[in-house]
Design a protein around this motif. Structure first.
Motif, PDB file in Angstrom:
ATOM      1  N   GLU A  38      -1.877   0.882 -17.019  1.00 37.86           N
ATOM      2  CA  GLU A  38      -2.120  -0.377 -16.307  1.00 37.86           C
ATOM      3  C   GLU A  38      -0.808  -1.048 -15.907  1.00 37.86           C
ATOM      4  OE1 GLU A  38      -4.857  -1.335 -15.108  1.00 37.86           O
ATOM      5  OE2 GLU A  38      -6.209   0.067 -16.140  1.00 37.86           O
ATOM      6  N   GLN A  39       0.199  -0.962 -16.754  1.00 39.72           N
ATOM      7  CA  GLN A  39       1.501  -1.540 -16.413  1.00 39.72           C
ATOM      8  C   GLN A  39       2.119  -0.810 -15.231  1.00 39.72           C
ATOM      9  OE1 GLN A  39       4.421  -1.917 -19.616  1.00 39.72           O
ATOM     10  NE2 GLN A  39       6.088  -1.592 -18.160  1.00 39.72           N
ATOM     11  N   ASN A  40       2.116   0.521 -15.292  1.00 37.18           N
ATOM     12  CA  ASN A  40       2.711   1.282 -14.198  1.00 37.18           C
ATOM     13  C   ASN A  40       1.919   1.127 -12.912  1.00 37.18           C
ATOM     14  OD1 ASN A  40       3.747   3.869 -16.471  1.00 37.18           O
ATOM     15  ND2 ASN A  40       5.037   2.330 -15.511  1.00 37.18           N
ATOM     16  N   LEU A  41       0.608   1.045 -13.018  1.00 36.07           N
ATOM     17  CA  LEU A  41      -0.215   0.834 -11.829  1.00 36.07           C
ATOM     18  C   LEU A  41       0.154  -0.489 -11.161  1.00 36.07           C
ATOM     19  CD1 LEU A  41      -2.628   1.951 -10.143  1.00 36.07           C
ATOM     20  CD2 LEU A  41      -4.086   0.464 -11.538  1.00 36.07           C
ATOM     21  N   ALA A  42       0.324  -1.540 -11.953  1.00 33.70           N
ATOM     22  CA  ALA A  42       0.689  -2.839 -11.402  1.00 33.70           C
ATOM     23  C   ALA A  42       2.048  -2.783 -10.713  1.00 33.70           C
ATOM     24  CB  ALA A  42       0.698  -3.892 -12.510  1.00 33.70           C
ATOM     25  N   GLU A  43       3.005  -2.049 -11.313  1.00 32.70           N
ATOM     26  CA  GLU A  43       4.331  -1.914 -10.701  1.00 32.70           C
ATOM     27  C   GLU A  43       4.260  -1.178  -9.375  1.00 32.70           C
ATOM     28  OE1 GLU A  43       6.993  -1.811 -14.821  1.00 32.70           O
ATOM     29  OE2 GLU A  43       6.059   0.034 -14.066  1.00 32.70           O
ATOM     30  N   LEU A  44       3.464  -0.120  -9.328  1.00 31.79           N
ATOM     31  CA  LEU A  44       3.334   0.654  -8.096  1.00 31.79           C
ATOM     32  C   LEU A  44       2.604  -0.144  -7.018  1.00 31.79           C
ATOM     33  CD1 LEU A  44       2.468   4.092  -9.703  1.00 31.79           C
ATOM     34  CD2 LEU A  44       4.524   3.564  -8.377  1.00 31.79           C
ATOM     35  N   ILE A  45       1.571  -0.851  -7.402  1.00 33.28           N
ATOM     36  CA  ILE A  45       0.847  -1.679  -6.431  1.00 33.28           C
ATOM     37  C   ILE A  45       1.789  -2.751  -5.877  1.00 33.28           C
ATOM     38  CG2 ILE A  45      -0.987  -3.394  -6.190  1.00 33.28           C
ATOM     39  CD1 ILE A  45      -2.607  -1.705  -8.208  1.00 33.28           C
ATOM     40  N   GLY A  46       2.614  -3.334  -6.738  1.00 31.95           N
ATOM     41  CA  GLY A  46       3.577  -4.327  -6.277  1.00 31.95           C
ATOM     42  C   GLY A  46       4.544  -3.747  -5.252  1.00 31.95           C
ATOM     43  N   PHE A  47       5.035  -2.541  -5.523  1.00 31.75           N
ATOM     44  CA  PHE A  47       5.984  -1.904  -4.603  1.00 31.75           C
ATOM     45  C   PHE A  47       5.335  -1.610  -3.259  1.00 31.75           C
ATOM     46  CE2 PHE A  47       7.678   2.014  -2.738  1.00 31.75           C
ATOM     47  CZ  PHE A  47       9.003   1.661  -2.549  1.00 31.75           C
ATOM     48  N   PHE A  48       4.156  -0.980  -3.279  1.00 28.28           N
ATOM     49  CA  PHE A  48       3.537  -0.576  -2.026  1.00 28.28           C
ATOM     50  C   PHE A  48       2.871  -1.750  -1.301  1.00 28.28           C
ATOM     51  CE2 PHE A  48       3.881   3.623  -4.068  1.00 28.28           C
ATOM     52  CZ  PHE A  48       4.556   4.296  -3.041  1.00 28.28           C
ATOM     53  N   SER A  49       2.636  -2.847  -1.995  1.00 29.23           N
ATOM     54  CA  SER A  49       2.177  -4.058  -1.314  1.00 29.23           C
ATOM     55  C   SER A  49       3.308  -4.637  -0.457  1.00 29.23           C
ATOM     56  CB  SER A  49       1.694  -5.089  -2.332  1.00 29.23           C
ATOM     57  OG  SER A  49       0.539  -4.632  -3.003  1.00 29.23           O
ATOM     58  N   GLN A  50       4.524  -4.485  -0.941  1.00 32.19           N
ATOM     59  CA  GLN A  50       5.686  -4.926  -0.171  1.00 32.19           C
ATOM     60  C   GLN A  50       6.058  -3.944   0.929  1.00 32.19           C
ATOM     61  OE1 GLN A  50       9.065  -5.956  -2.623  1.00 32.19           O
ATOM     62  NE2 GLN A  50       7.764  -6.916  -4.172  1.00 32.19           N
ATOM     63  N   HIS A  51       5.685  -2.675   0.727  1.00 36.34           N
ATOM     64  CA  HIS A  51       6.018  -1.614   1.682  1.00 36.34           C
ATOM     65  C   HIS A  51       4.751  -0.824   1.999  1.00 36.34           C
ATOM     66  CE1 HIS A  51      10.210  -2.504   0.688  1.00 36.34           C
ATOM     67  NE2 HIS A  51       9.873  -2.402  -0.584  1.00 36.34           N
ATOM     68  N   PRO A  52       3.848  -1.380   2.806  1.00 39.54           N
ATOM     69  CA  PRO A  52       2.560  -0.721   3.065  1.00 39.54           C
ATOM     70  C   PRO A  52       2.727   0.651   3.726  1.00 39.54           C
ATOM     71  CG  PRO A  52       2.541  -3.011   3.806  1.00 39.54           C
ATOM     72  CD  PRO A  52       3.963  -2.678   3.490  1.00 39.54           C
ATOM     73  N   VAL A  53       1.799   1.556   3.382  1.00 39.87           N
ATOM     74  CA  VAL A  53       1.848   2.916   3.914  1.00 39.87           C
ATOM     75  C   VAL A  53       0.504   3.303   4.499  1.00 39.87           C
ATOM     76  CG1 VAL A  53       3.674   3.647   2.338  1.00 39.87           C
ATOM     77  CG2 VAL A  53       1.273   3.905   1.642  1.00 39.87           C
ATOM     78  N   ASN A  54       0.536   4.281   5.401  1.00 41.67           N
ATOM     79  CA  ASN A  54      -0.689   4.815   5.982  1.00 41.67           C
ATOM     80  C   ASN A  54      -1.351   5.846   5.091  1.00 41.67           C
ATOM     81  OD1 ASN A  54       1.376   4.195   8.311  1.00 41.67           O
ATOM     82  ND2 ASN A  54      -0.673   3.877   9.163  1.00 41.67           N
ATOM     83  N   SER A  55      -0.537   6.547   4.318  1.00 42.94           N
ATOM     84  CA  SER A  55      -1.059   7.530   3.376  1.00 42.94           C
ATOM     85  C   SER A  55      -0.043   7.700   2.260  1.00 42.94           C
ATOM     86  CB  SER A  55      -1.354   8.870   4.058  1.00 42.94           C
ATOM     87  OG  SER A  55      -0.221   9.342   4.760  1.00 42.94           O
ATOM     88  N   LEU A  56      -0.529   8.195   1.113  1.00 46.42           N
ATOM     89  CA  LEU A  56       0.293   8.226  -0.090  1.00 46.42           C
ATOM     90  C   LEU A  56       0.131   9.564  -0.801  1.00 46.42           C
ATOM     91  CD1 LEU A  56       2.041   6.714  -2.221  1.00 46.42           C
ATOM     92  CD2 LEU A  56      -0.093   5.796  -3.165  1.00 46.42           C
TER      93      LEU A  56
END
Length: 293
Positions: free
Chosen positions: A39-57
């Motif tokens: 859950e901690q790592n998921l939150a960190e990753l969501i924070g990063f990709f929320s700042q840098h949106p992507v079309n696919s991952l």
């Protein structure tokens, strides 16, 4: 229309790398987190990709991982030695939170893909990539394609013959004498009082490590007859270890299997970049990606 953005995650046993590129393959943003609870790592990753949106991952994760795209649990961790991560629906949670498509595979298969495209397996259709780090994983390519079955193979948990003088308990919670339990970074570290990076090249531990890793390479050679075996991961940063593995292999094989030489037993050419580049390869054509080595 906004330009396309491609994301990549390499989730390893001790750290998680993530990055975003554009269509031209240049890295636009990157970050790194320590592997903790999901859950901690998921939150960190969501924070990063929320700042840098992507079309696919693209997601390259430690395993075991469900990599069957037809499975209801695609991208879910299976029972793993990493605490708290068993049965975590990694890809689904990322896809739901970021509202984007996620393509998943294991970290070692992703690294093998990257080595084939950019590194030590370039131009080679039949090879094994072995990562020796927090765990031991193997990605095998036959006829240019990754070898998988219902799930990905786990040669890192093949049983080895213990050295008769080695009484240290296995680092694997599932097996008493598998390759990961005897020769991964944590397995080797518990046998010496100093970090592996500070251990002298003449220390007896390296002979033990070479013996165990040569046994694994011998099994891979007998099973798959690869043209190359490529060794990566933190343990393989010790420059004296590769020739020791070669010598141990020759002693074990006794000229029965194909020999391992400096031409077909190689260290990863991509160093720490293989897994992240492989994750990116899941969603990006990678013609112009910049390779940091």
């Amino acid at each position: 229309m906004k330009p396309a953005r491609y994301g990549a995650i390499e989730a390893g046993g001790t750290k998680i790398l993530c990055g975003v590129t554009g269509e031209d393959g240049r890295w636009l943003a990157r970050d790194k987190f320590s592997t903790a609870e999901p859950e901690q790592n998921l939150a960190e990753l969501i924070g990063f990709f929320s700042q840098h949106p992507v079309n696919s991952l693209g997601l390259a994760s430690f395993g075991p991982l469900d990599i069957d795209p037809t499975s209801l649990h695609y991208g879910r961790l299976l029972n793993t030695s990493k605490p708290h991560w068993s049965q975590f629906p990694f890809a689904r949670r990322l896809a739901d939170a970021l509202n984007t498509d996620v393509v998943a595979t294991t970290d070692v298969l992703a690294a093998a893909m990257a080595e084939q495209r950019f590194g030590a397996a370039r131009g080679c259709d039949n090879f094994c990539y072995v990562t020796v780090g927090t765990g031991i994983g193997v990605g095998t390519f036959i006829a240019g394609k990754p070898l998988t079955g219902k799930h990905h193979p786990e040669p890192g948990h093949l049983p080895l013959i213990r050295n008769t003088q080695d009484n240290v308990a296995s680092a694997c919670p599932y097996h008493s004498h598998c390759a990961e339990g005897l020769a991964s970074g944590p397995a080797l570290s518990r046998r010496v009082p100093v970090p592996l990076t500070e251990l002298a090249a003449t220390a007896p531990l390296w002979e033990l490590a070479a013996d165990y890793l040569a046994q694994l390479c011998h099994s891979l050679m007998l099973c798959y007859q690869p043209d190359r075996i490529i060794l990566g991961g933190g343990v393989m940063r010790a420059p004296h270890l590769l020739p020791m593995i070669t010598n141990a292999f020759e002693s074990q094989a006794r000229n029965y299997a194909q020999s391992l030489t400096e031409q077909n037993l190689l260290v990863s050419a991509l160093k720490n970049e293989a897994g992240l580049l492989g994750a990116l390869a899941l969603v990006h054509p990678l013609e112009n990606v910049h390779v940091y080595t």
